[in-house]
Each structure stands twice: as C-alpha cells, then as structure tokens.
Design a protein around this motif. Structure first.
Motif, mmCIF file in Angstrom:
data_model
loop_
_atom_site.group_PDB
_atom_site.id
_atom_site.type_symbol
_atom_site.label_atom_id
_atom_site.label_comp_id
_atom_site.label_asym_id
_atom_site.label_seq_id
_atom_site.Cartn_x
_atom_site.Cartn_y
_atom_site.Cartn_z
ATOM 1 N N TYR A 80 0.762 -1.279 -0.083
ATOM 2 C CA TYR A 80 0.108 0.075 -0.065
ATOM 3 C C TYR A 80 1.009 1.326 -0.175
ATOM 4 N N ALA A 81 0.406 2.326 -0.537
ATOM 5 C CA ALA A 81 0.916 3.557 -0.592
ATOM 6 C C ALA A 81 -0.028 4.568 -0.222
ATOM 7 N N SER A 82 0.276 5.222 0.975
ATOM 8 C CA SER A 82 -0.969 6.198 1.505
ATOM 9 C C SER A 82 -0.027 7.630 1.011
ATOM 10 N N VAL A 83 -0.836 8.185 0.196
ATOM 11 C CA VAL A 83 -0.240 9.581 -0.198
ATOM 12 C C VAL A 83 -1.248 10.748 0.484
ATOM 13 N N ASP A 84 -0.176 11.538 1.102
ATOM 14 C CA ASP A 84 -0.978 12.660 1.778
ATOM 15 C C ASP A 84 -0.702 13.832 0.838
ATOM 16 N N THR A 85 -1.783 14.723 0.479
ATOM 17 C CA THR A 85 -1.641 15.829 -0.220
ATOM 18 C C THR A 85 -2.153 17.007 0.466
ATOM 19 N N SER A 86 -1.963 18.252 0.217
ATOM 20 C CA SER A 86 -2.599 19.478 0.834
ATOM 21 C C SER A 86 -2.756 20.351 -0.749
ATOM 22 N N GLY A 87 -3.722 21.277 -0.350
ATOM 23 C CA GLY A 87 -4.007 22.399 -1.274
ATOM 24 C C GLY A 87 -5.705 22.252 -1.772
ATOM 25 N N ILE A 88 -5.915 22.770 -2.789
ATOM 26 C CA ILE A 88 -7.267 23.055 -3.080
ATOM 27 C C ILE A 88 -7.292 22.886 -4.844
ATOM 28 N N GLY A 89 -8.471 21.985 -5.163
ATOM 29 C CA GLY A 89 -8.309 21.731 -6.592
ATOM 30 C C GLY A 89 -8.799 20.455 -6.973
ATOM 31 N N THR A 90 -9.068 20.473 -8.317
ATOM 32 C CA THR A 90 -9.521 19.169 -8.825
ATOM 33 C C THR A 90 -8.261 18.611 -9.756
ATOM 34 N N VAL A 91 -7.716 17.479 -9.449
ATOM 35 C CA VAL A 91 -6.282 17.111 -9.988
ATOM 36 C C VAL A 91 -6.287 15.381 -10.138
#
Length: 157
Positions: A80-91
C-alpha cells in the motif's frame, strides 16, 4: 404704547423667523455618513494540490493511512501507498509502480484517481500479486496532473 407693542412684535417675528431658518437649514443638511465598517479580507487561498508525503506499508486503515509502515515487503504482501496531499483543486493523482533490476525498469502497474481536496487529504494506492512478487527493488512514483511529485523506493525479499 403702539410703537412699543409693534417694536416688540417685530422683534419677536424676526427672532422666530431666524429660529425657523436654523431649523430649515438643519433639516436640509444630510446626516453625516456613518464611519466605514472594515470588513476583513477573505483568507488568501492558493489553488493547486501538492504531495506532502508517501508512506508505504502492508496494512491500511479505513482512513487510508498506513497502519504498519515499512519499506521491506514479503513476496505475498499487498503493498500500500498512502499519499498525503495538501491544497485545493481537482487533479489527477497517478501512482506508477515499477520493478528495477540490473539498471532496467519495468512497469508493474499504473493507477489514476481524480481527487478534489479542500486542504489536507489522503489517497490510497496498492498492488498485489497472488503468485508473489519477484525479489528485488521497486519504486512507486506519484504524479499530479502527469507532473512528477514524489517517489519512494522499497524492497521485496
């Protein structure tokens, strides 16, 4: 007495007329404007999503967070890869899993997820192979809208 009466009456009329003019002048002038109300500016929000961290492990919770972090896996593990993101938007968030041996790289799997975070968020990717993984070095690379963001290497023993 007539002269005094008329003089007093004239003085009274002049006084009342002067008082009336002050009232009219006061009535025709606009009321002073209220002081300006300062409205706080909305907080500055930067659009865009960035990858903060990638955590690898062989177990994951309902919150998409790794419960047992490791960079060393057994042949039969689901990775498993748990990916933490931050910010606003649709990507589009893409995970590209590769196997590396003797300077060559082979694509194992690619997954794409469309995410629309509003602040901190966590996404999950995983790979599994019922017959078992070949021993060696691997890498997972994370892309945001096809632009490289972060990568992690790991080993299968």
């Amino acid at each position: 007495m007539n002269k005094r009466y008329f003089a007093a009456l004239a003085a009274l009329i002049v006084t009342l007329a002067a008082c009336g003019k002050k009232d009219e002048a006061a009535k025709t002038q606009p009321a002073p404007a209220p002081p300006p109300v300062s409205v706080p500016a909305p907080p500055l929000v930067m659009e865009g999503v960035t990858v903060a961290t990638i955590t690898l492990g062989n177990a994951i919770g309902a919150d998409k967070k790794i419960t047992r972090a490791t960079d060393n896996f057994d042949k039969k593990d689901t990775i498993y890869a748990s990916v933490d993101t931050s910010g606003i938007g649709t990507v589009k968030l893409k995970a590209s899993w590769t196997y590396r041996k003797a300077g060559n790289e082979s694509l194992v799997k690619e997954d794409i997820q469309t995410i629309a975070p509003v602040g901190a968020a966590t996404s999950e990717f995983h790979i599994s192979k019922p017959g078992g993984w070949p021993a060696g070095d691997y890498q997972v690379a994370i892309f945001v809208d096809n632009k490289p963001a972060r990568s992690r290497t790991f080993t299968v023993k």
